[in-house]
Design a protein around this motif. Structure first.
Motif, mmCIF file in Angstrom:
data_model
loop_
_atom_site.group_PDB
_atom_site.id
_atom_site.type_symbol
_atom_site.label_atom_id
_atom_site.label_comp_id
_atom_site.label_asym_id
_atom_site.label_seq_id
_atom_site.Cartn_x
_atom_site.Cartn_y
_atom_site.Cartn_z
ATOM 1 N N VAL A 73 0.825 -1.208 0.000
ATOM 2 C CA VAL A 73 0.000 0.000 0.000
ATOM 3 C C VAL A 73 0.858 1.257 0.000
ATOM 4 N N ASP A 74 1.976 1.218 0.685
ATOM 5 C CA ASP A 74 2.820 2.413 0.820
ATOM 6 C C ASP A 74 3.989 2.443 -0.176
ATOM 7 N N THR A 75 3.837 1.766 -1.298
ATOM 8 C CA THR A 75 4.888 1.725 -2.323
ATOM 9 C C THR A 75 5.101 3.114 -2.897
ATOM 10 N N ASP A 76 6.372 3.485 -3.080
ATOM 11 C CA ASP A 76 6.651 4.818 -3.618
ATOM 12 C C ASP A 76 6.299 4.900 -5.109
ATOM 13 N N ASP A 77 6.161 6.118 -5.598
ATOM 14 C CA ASP A 77 5.703 6.364 -6.965
ATOM 15 C C ASP A 77 6.624 5.762 -8.029
ATOM 16 N N GLU A 78 7.919 5.750 -7.777
ATOM 17 C CA GLU A 78 8.860 5.211 -8.768
ATOM 18 C C GLU A 78 8.621 3.721 -9.009
ATOM 19 N N VAL A 79 8.392 2.970 -7.937
ATOM 20 C CA VAL A 79 8.147 1.528 -8.070
ATOM 21 C C VAL A 79 6.793 1.285 -8.737
ATOM 22 N N VAL A 80 5.800 2.089 -8.427
ATOM 23 C CA VAL A 80 4.493 1.970 -9.082
ATOM 24 C C VAL A 80 4.647 2.216 -10.581
ATOM 25 N N GLN A 81 5.440 3.222 -10.932
ATOM 26 C CA GLN A 81 5.697 3.532 -12.341
ATOM 27 C C GLN A 81 6.395 2.356 -13.029
ATOM 28 N N GLN A 82 7.351 1.731 -12.357
ATOM 29 C CA GLN A 82 8.055 0.581 -12.923
ATOM 30 C C GLN A 82 7.103 -0.589 -13.157
ATOM 31 N N HIS A 83 6.187 -0.811 -12.218
ATOM 32 C CA HIS A 83 5.205 -1.886 -12.394
ATOM 33 C C HIS A 83 4.241 -1.566 -13.536
ATOM 34 N N ALA A 84 3.843 -0.310 -13.661
ATOM 35 C CA ALA A 84 2.978 0.087 -14.777
ATOM 36 C C ALA A 84 3.701 -0.120 -16.099
ATOM 37 N N PRO A 115 8.698 9.044 -20.451
ATOM 38 C CA PRO A 115 7.789 8.543 -19.418
ATOM 39 C C PRO A 115 6.561 7.878 -20.033
ATOM 40 N N ILE A 116 5.839 7.172 -19.203
ATOM 41 C CA ILE A 116 4.738 6.342 -19.685
ATOM 42 C C ILE A 116 3.641 7.164 -20.359
ATOM 43 N N ASN A 117 3.436 8.392 -19.927
ATOM 44 C CA ASN A 117 2.366 9.196 -20.532
ATOM 45 C C ASN A 117 2.708 9.639 -21.955
ATOM 46 N N ASN A 118 3.943 9.493 -22.402
ATOM 47 C CA ASN A 118 4.306 9.785 -23.790
ATOM 48 C C ASN A 118 3.795 8.721 -24.755
ATOM 49 N N ALA A 119 3.472 7.544 -24.249
ATOM 50 C CA ALA A 119 3.048 6.434 -25.103
ATOM 51 C C ALA A 119 1.796 6.784 -25.897
ATOM 52 N N ARG A 120 0.958 7.665 -25.380
ATOM 53 C CA ARG A 120 -0.296 8.021 -26.053
ATOM 54 C C ARG A 120 -0.101 8.798 -27.343
ATOM 55 N N GLN A 121 1.046 9.382 -27.534
ATOM 56 C CA GLN A 121 1.239 10.225 -28.707
ATOM 57 C C GLN A 121 1.713 9.463 -29.943
ATOM 58 N N TYR A 122 1.940 8.155 -29.817
ATOM 59 C CA TYR A 122 2.453 7.371 -30.930
ATOM 60 C C TYR A 122 1.341 6.616 -31.660
ATOM 61 N N SER A 123 1.573 6.336 -32.933
ATOM 62 C CA SER A 123 0.649 5.560 -33.757
ATOM 63 C C SER A 123 0.968 4.076 -33.585
ATOM 64 N N TRP A 124 0.514 3.499 -32.498
ATOM 65 C CA TRP A 124 0.799 2.103 -32.202
ATOM 66 C C TRP A 124 0.142 1.177 -33.217
ATOM 67 N N GLY A 125 -1.010 1.578 -33.753
ATOM 68 C CA GLY A 125 -1.690 0.759 -34.752
ATOM 69 C C GLY A 125 -0.842 0.542 -35.994
ATOM 70 N N SER A 126 -0.181 1.596 -36.429
ATOM 71 C CA SER A 126 0.692 1.477 -37.602
ATOM 72 C C SER A 126 1.856 0.534 -37.312
ATOM 73 N N ALA A 127 2.420 0.644 -36.118
ATOM 74 C CA ALA A 127 3.544 -0.221 -35.746
ATOM 75 C C ALA A 127 3.098 -1.679 -35.657
ATOM 76 N N VAL A 128 1.912 -1.909 -35.107
ATOM 77 C CA VAL A 128 1.388 -3.275 -34.989
ATOM 78 C C VAL A 128 1.170 -3.876 -36.372
ATOM 79 N N LEU A 129 0.604 -3.095 -37.286
ATOM 80 C CA LEU A 129 0.357 -3.592 -38.640
ATOM 81 C C LEU A 129 1.669 -3.895 -39.368
ATOM 82 N N ALA A 130 2.645 -3.011 -39.234
ATOM 83 C CA ALA A 130 3.946 -3.247 -39.862
ATOM 84 C C ALA A 130 4.609 -4.500 -39.286
#
Length: 154
Positions: A73-84, A115-130
């Motif tokens: 419950v008291d896990t620090d933010d860095e470890v939570v980010q690593q698990h995400a 960081p993880i929130n940058n993932a939303r800006q990429y065209s993952w669909g195009s990469a998956v199709l390729a």
């Protein structure tokens, strides 16, 4: 019939608009793992099938062992980010960028989670199709025995 970007978007709900998924392949992947996942795998063992690393791929079992325990419950933010990062990375590797070995996952998508929130800006669909078309081409060779890619689209 062929698989299109619209199929990717409708069937998987993955965005096809955004920045191209173009990254580096010559990174120090052990350091990338350490920085984004909090664990650095042991160095590659040359000419060994037991190595955690194989080129730019890493064994699922090694990753799973590091993230098997639930977070406190008291896990620090860095470890939570690593698990995400781990969960998103493994989901991407198991469903979207499936490796034909089935016991390893490519580390290439990991670089886009920093960081993880940058993932939303990429065209993952195009990469998956390729990625899928690349594996379909490889599977069409006469000596091919396995196939990779997002096979749920096939």
């Amino acid at each position: 019939m062929s698989i299109t970007l619209q199929d990717i978007e409708v069937m998987l709900g993955i965005l096809v608009n955004g920045l191209p998924v173009i990254g580096k392949t010559d990174m120090k992947w052990g350091e990338v793992c350490r920085d984004l996942l909090g664990h650095e795998p042991p160095p590659m063992i040359p000419n060994s099938n037991r190595s955690i690393f194989a080129g730019v791929r890493i064994r699922y079992k090694w990753l799973d062992a590091r993230f098997a325990a639930p977070l406190a419950v008291d896990t620090d933010d860095e470890v939570v980010q690593q698990h995400a990062n781990y969960h998103l990375f493994v989901w991407m590797g198991a469903l979207l960028f499936l490796d034909k070995s089935a016991d390893r996952v490519s580390l290439l998508p990991l670089q886009f989670l920093n960081p993880i929130n940058n993932a939303r800006q990429y065209s993952w669909g195009s990469a998956v199709l390729a990625w899928l078309y690349r594996h379909l081409c490889s599977a069409s060779k006469k000596d091919a025995m396995q196939i990779g890619g997002a096979l749920l689209l096939v």
